[in-house]
Enzyme design. Sequence first.
Site, PDB file in Angstrom:
ATOM      1  N   ASP A   1      80.841  11.471  18.988  1.00  0.00           N
ATOM      2  CA  ASP A   1      80.104  10.421  18.282  1.00  0.00           C
ATOM      3  C   ASP A   1      78.653  10.838  18.058  1.00  0.00           C
ATOM      4  OD1 ASP A   1      78.700   7.963  17.631  1.00  0.00           O
ATOM      5  OD2 ASP A   1      80.431   6.887  18.410  1.00  0.00           O
TER       6      ASP A   1
ATOM      7  N   HIS B   1      86.639   6.531   8.162  1.00  0.00           N
ATOM      8  CA  HIS B   1      85.293   6.201   8.628  1.00  0.00           C
ATOM      9  C   HIS B   1      84.263   7.237   8.192  1.00  0.00           C
ATOM     10  CE1 HIS B   1      82.274   4.391  11.270  1.00  0.00           C
ATOM     11  NE2 HIS B   1      81.995   5.620  11.703  1.00  0.00           N
TER      12      HIS B   1
END
Length: 424
Positions: free
Chosen positions: A248, A340
């Site tokens: 992330d 995403h």
Amino acid sequence: MTDTPETGSDQEPRRGMSRRALLTGGAAGAGIGAILGLGSAAGFTALRPNPGSAVPSDDGSIRSAGAGGDLPGFGGEALPCHGAHQAGITTPSTAHARYVAYRLRPEVDADGVRRLFRILTEDIEGLASGAAPLADPEPELAARPSRLSVTVGVGAGLVDRVDPSRRPEWLKPLPAFAEDRLDDRYGDGDLLILLQADDPLPLAHAARMIHRDLTGFAEHHWTQQGFRQARGSEADGTTMRNLMGQVDGTVNPHPDEEDFDPLVWIGADGGWMSGGTALVLRRIRMELDTWDQIDRPGREITIGRTLDDGAPLTGGDEHTPIDFEATTPLGLKVIPMAAHARRAHSTDPDERIFRRAVNYDDGTEAGLLFACYQRDPYRQFVPIQQRLDEMDMLNEWVTHTGSAVFAMLPGFAAGETLGASLTG
């Protein structure tokens, strides 16, 4: 987790005269200049319980600090708290972070805000250096700061107490997003204290000392606490993983890059915010039970990256640019239109943000405290979030439950007061 302050008693320490008594106690407060000699920063050093520890330097170095001498080894390191920008924004990420928001008491005016910033300045200098702030009843808990940083932001309400005409246009709640399920317990506040450290002990102690000194000015609004991998568990520079297992924060501007400053730091034309930045903090709950029911290929298609190393599905390693035009033998996009990674991508180089996320798990829910810094949230963050809100496969497994915007104050030098550019 957020219903009550995590800071203990509001009682003043019994030894010595407290700063709150000096700065807010009517006639006693009026005499602080005589008591301290110069007022705030210079005077409090002489009254500190641990005069042997110097305040962190301006040169950006990390060094050991402690009461009466160096404390070598893990946890003894201190980050400098002085500079053009506040520590804790671009300084190395630590294992623990705590965001604490406050609401000003109704009677606090511009002069009250000025006194509040003087107190915060002294607390930050003492806590970050390992010397402990004035009248700290447990200075030993501050002696090993473990790269502690204290970063201060202000909301629209605090700026309005000083001068409403000085409030930046972007310092307001974000526009509504269709997928949001916001909880007022995690909304905007007047004052934000962000504490970060590798050890939860000095972090908790710092939070308690600061809360003690703020109670005369503000009431606790919420606390949100997060974590990353423990320091030393991975090589320096490794991108963190969130609780979904994803790498992330791969595509993220770096402070060494030439275009970082125009993206993040507010320039000389920003008035009192020159050298500061805008923070967007989003609390994102993860539906991990249902996420775990999806097979690995399905999770990777949802994101557009592999789970093992974060490489794009179009090939390469974590930092290889994604080929959004790549197709499968059937002519379908390798990175689906609602993946995403595709929805977060922008062709506008100015539409980028500097991310500093941490995970959270309070025992009842888990997710991500997504924090990002930029010059203007409406110009940078909002367009990205609008695309994600409109069509992102990940929305099936995440819910935004908290949203706040704060103006993170410019830095300050030794002998100066944090927030002086706003209060004068």
